[in-house]
Design a protein around this motif. Structure first.
Motif, PDB file in Angstrom:
ATOM      1  N   ILE A 144      -0.400  17.026  -1.742  1.00 44.27           N
ATOM      2  CA  ILE A 144      -1.452  16.345  -2.152  1.00 44.27           C
ATOM      3  C   ILE A 144      -1.167  16.207  -3.337  1.00 44.27           C
ATOM      4  N   ILE A 145      -0.933  16.919  -4.675  1.00 37.76           N
ATOM      5  CA  ILE A 145      -0.726  16.763  -5.543  1.00 37.76           C
ATOM      6  C   ILE A 145       0.040  15.462  -5.855  1.00 37.76           C
ATOM      7  N   GLY A 146       1.701  15.801  -5.146  1.00 35.10           N
ATOM      8  CA  GLY A 146       2.258  14.435  -5.579  1.00 35.10           C
ATOM      9  C   GLY A 146       1.947  13.149  -5.077  1.00 35.10           C
ATOM     10  N   TYR A 147       0.934  12.773  -3.678  1.00 32.55           N
ATOM     11  CA  TYR A 147       0.118  11.785  -3.225  1.00 32.55           C
ATOM     12  C   TYR A 147      -0.347  11.604  -4.812  1.00 32.55           C
ATOM     13  N   ILE A 148      -1.703  12.485  -5.078  1.00 33.40           N
ATOM     14  CA  ILE A 148      -2.172  11.781  -6.029  1.00 33.40           C
ATOM     15  C   ILE A 148      -1.579  11.730  -7.245  1.00 33.40           C
ATOM     16  N   LEU A 149      -1.109  12.125  -8.106  1.00 33.04           N
ATOM     17  CA  LEU A 149      -0.446  12.341  -9.020  1.00 33.04           C
ATOM     18  C   LEU A 149       0.537  10.963  -8.738  1.00 33.04           C
ATOM     19  N   SER A 150       1.312  10.087  -7.499  1.00 37.30           N
ATOM     20  CA  SER A 150       2.494   9.617  -7.279  1.00 37.30           C
ATOM     21  C   SER A 150       3.412  10.171  -8.264  1.00 37.30           C
ATOM     22  N   SER A 151       3.236  11.515  -7.629  1.00 30.64           N
ATOM     23  CA  SER A 151       4.736  12.263  -8.068  1.00 30.64           C
ATOM     24  C   SER A 151       6.307  11.983  -6.443  1.00 30.64           C
ATOM     25  N   LEU A 162       2.162   3.437  -8.672  1.00 32.68           N
ATOM     26  CA  LEU A 162       0.704   3.236  -9.162  1.00 32.68           C
ATOM     27  C   LEU A 162       0.268   4.579  -9.450  1.00 32.68           C
ATOM     28  N   GLU A 163       0.065   4.334 -11.153  1.00 42.97           N
ATOM     29  CA  GLU A 163      -0.648   5.769 -11.194  1.00 42.97           C
ATOM     30  C   GLU A 163      -1.481   5.276 -11.048  1.00 42.97           C
ATOM     31  N   PRO A 164      -2.197   6.249 -11.166  1.00 42.16           N
ATOM     32  CA  PRO A 164      -3.763   7.045 -10.848  1.00 42.16           C
ATOM     33  C   PRO A 164      -4.037   5.871 -11.365  1.00 42.16           C
ATOM     34  N   LEU A 165      -5.294   5.723 -12.286  1.00 48.80           N
ATOM     35  CA  LEU A 165      -5.736   4.898 -13.369  1.00 48.80           C
ATOM     36  C   LEU A 165      -5.976   3.403 -12.973  1.00 48.80           C
ATOM     37  N   LEU A 166      -4.250   3.418 -12.521  1.00 52.88           N
ATOM     38  CA  LEU A 166      -4.403   1.827 -11.886  1.00 52.88           C
ATOM     39  C   LEU A 166      -4.813   1.342 -10.782  1.00 52.88           C
ATOM     40  N   LEU A 178       0.690  -0.896   0.147  1.00 54.35           N
ATOM     41  CA  LEU A 178      -0.295  -0.264   0.273  1.00 54.35           C
ATOM     42  C   LEU A 178       0.432   1.556  -0.025  1.00 54.35           C
ATOM     43  N   ILE A 179       2.300   1.412   0.890  1.00 60.65           N
ATOM     44  CA  ILE A 179       3.196   2.111   0.765  1.00 60.65           C
ATOM     45  C   ILE A 179       3.721   2.283  -0.778  1.00 60.65           C
ATOM     46  N   ALA A 180       3.724   1.623  -0.752  1.00 66.34           N
ATOM     47  CA  ALA A 180       4.682   1.485  -1.985  1.00 66.34           C
ATOM     48  C   ALA A 180       3.390   2.192  -3.758  1.00 66.34           C
ATOM     49  N   ASN A 181       2.546   1.627  -3.110  1.00 65.09           N
ATOM     50  CA  ASN A 181       1.516   2.327  -3.753  1.00 65.09           C
ATOM     51  C   ASN A 181       1.180   3.689  -3.834  1.00 65.09           C
ATOM     52  N   LEU A 182       1.714   3.862  -2.717  1.00 69.50           N
ATOM     53  CA  LEU A 182       1.207   5.777  -3.249  1.00 69.50           C
ATOM     54  C   LEU A 182       2.355   6.716  -4.012  1.00 69.50           C
TER      55      LEU A 182
END
Length: 368
Positions: A199-206, A131-135, A124-128
Motif C-alpha cells: 500500500i505504502i509503495g503505491y502511495i509513495l510511488s516506491s 509519479l510523485e504523489p503531489l503531481l 496510468l500504469i507508469a504513473n503508479l
C-alpha cells in the motif's frame, strides 16, 4: 522495466500455487475445502500477474492489468469466508455474500479501462510507480485507489479474522501447541508487513516497497505449504480447537435438538441419504435447516459420534438388512447400494461395526 530475478521467483511461486491446488484436489485422503483452494488459486494468480509486470510483459498487454485487478478484490472476503465456516450461527450463510459487494463494484472501472487505448493504459500504469504523489491528478488518484483497494480489504479482513481467532484464544489456547500459536502470530505479522509495504509503495510511488511485498508473497506461499507438509495435523488441530471452543458456548439452546435428530433419522433411513457416496455434512445440515457447526455439535455432544461414523452406522445397518433379505445379492453389489465406492472400504467399516466381515455375517445369518 525488466527484473529477471523477480520474475523467476514470482513465476515459480505462482506455478507452485497452481500445482499445490491440483495436487490437493486429487488427494483423496486430505482434500482441501473449496475456500482454501480458491485462496491458493487466487494467490497464484496474483503472483503470476506480478511476474508478468516485473518481466515487462504487461507493457505488451496493458489491458490485462485492469482486467486482473477486480479478481484480487475477492481475496479479503475469502479469508473471512474460511473462518465463517466455523463461526456461522444458524442458517445465515447468505450473509457472507454481502462481503463480496466491493468485488462487484470493482468491476465498474473495468468499463472505463477497456475504453482506453494502449498508450493511455500504459501511462496510468507508469504513473503508479513514477509519479510523485503531489503531481497526481484525480484520474491518477482514482486509478491508484482502485489498485490498492484489494490490499486494504485484505488488511481489514485479516484483522477481522485475527479478532475472531484471538477472541477464542482464551477458550482454546490450552488445546493447541505452542508451535501452532507462534505460526499464527508470525503469519499475521508477516501478512501485515507484506500488505502495508504494498500500500505504502503505491502511495509513495516506491517500486522497491512493491517489490519487497511481491517477494514476501512468494516466500509466504512456500512457507505455508511447508508448514502444512511437515505439520499436517496443525491446521486440523486449530479447526478442531475452534469448534470445541464453540461447543462450550453452545448454539443449540434455541433449537429443538430431539426434533432435528428425528429428522436426521428420517433423511437417513426413509430417504436413504446414506446411499449417496458423496454425502457431505453440509448436505445433511442444509436438509435439517441448521448450520454445519450446529450439526457437528449435535453429532458430537448428543450422539457421541462423528459425521463419518454416523453415516457408516446407517450404511452398515442397511447392508445387514440386505444380506438377510436379499441372500442372492453379491457383497460388492450391496456395498455400492449403501454408498461405498469400493468393496475394501465396505469390508473395513462392516468389520469395525459388526466385528465380522460381510461374508462371515452372511454365512452366520444363512446358517441360522
Amino acid at each position: 522495466m525488466h527484473y529477471p530475478f523477480d520474475f523467476a521467483v514470482l513465476f515459480f511461486a505462482g506455478i507452485f500455487s497452481f500445482v499445490w491446488v491440483v495436487g490437493a484436489t486429487l488427494n483423496q485422503n486430505r482434500k482441501l475445502d473449496s475456500t482454501t483452494i480458491f485462496l491458493i488459486t487466487i494467490s497464484g494468480y496474483r503472483l503470476c500477474f506480478e511476474a508478468a509486470y516485473f518481466s515487462g510483459l504487461i507493457n505488451k498487454f496493458p489491458i490485462a492489468f485492469g482486467i486482473a485487478v477486480p479478481c484480487l478484490y475477492a481475496i479479503g472476503p475469502a479469508i473471512y469466508l474460511y473462518l465463517f465456516n466455523f463461526y456461522t450461527v444458524g442458517n445465515h450463510r447468505y450473509r457472507i455474500y454481502i462481503h463480496f459487494i466491493p468485488f462487484v463494484f470493482s468491476l465498474l472501472p473495468v468499463i472505463f479501462w477497456l475504453k482506453l487505448n494502449s498508450s493511455a493504459q500504459l501511462q496510468l500504469i507508469a504513473n503508479l510507480f513514477t509519479l510523485e504523489p503531489l503531481l497526481r491528478d484525480r484520474i491518477d488518484w482514482g486509478f491508484m485507489s482502485w489498485v490498492i483497494g484489494p490490499k486494504l480489504l485484505i488488511l481489514f479482513y485479516s484483522n477481522l479474522s485475527a479478532f475472531l481467532i484471538f477472541k477464542e484464544l482464551r477458550s482454546f489456547s490450552k488445546r493447541i501447541n505452542d508451535e501452532l500459536k507462534i505460526y499464527l502470530y508470525l503469519l499475521l505479522a508477516f501478512l501485515h508487513i507484506m500488505i502495508l509495504a504494498d500500500i505504502i509503495g503505491y502511495i509513495l510511488s516506491s517500486l522497491e516497497l512493491i517489490r519487497i511485498s511481491a517477494m514476501s508473497h512468494s516466500i509466504s506461499v512456500v512457507a505455508i505449504y511447508l508448514f502444512g507438509k511437515y505439520q499436517p495435523n496443525a491446521i486440523l488441530e486449530y479447526e478442531i480447537s475452534i469448534q470445541k471452543s464453540r461447543y462450550e458456548k453452545s448454539k443449540l439452546n434455541q433449537l429443538d435438538v430431539d426434533k432435528i435428530i428425528q429428522n436426521m433419522e428420517i433423511f437417513m433411513k426413509d430417504e436413504h441419504f446414506y446411499a449417496d457416496e458423496d454425502l457431505r455434512i453440509a448436505d445433511l445440515a442444509e436438509s435439517c435447516g441448521i448450520s454445519i457447526h450446529q450439526l457437528s455439535e449435535i453429532l458430537n455432544r448428543n450422539l457421541k459420534m462423528s459425521f463419518t461414523d454416523y453415516v457408516n452406522m446407517h450404511r452398515i445397518a442397511a447392508a445387514k438388512d440386505m444380506i438377510i433379505h436379499e441372500p442372492d445379492r453379491t457383497i460388492l453389489s450391496i456395498a455400492i447400494a449403501v454408498g461405498y465406492n469400493s468393496k475394501s472400504a465396505f469390508n473395513r467399516s462392516f468389520k469395525k461395526i459388526v466385528n465380522l466381515t460381510p461374508s462371515e455375517y452372511k454365512k452366520q445369518t444363512s446358517s441360522n
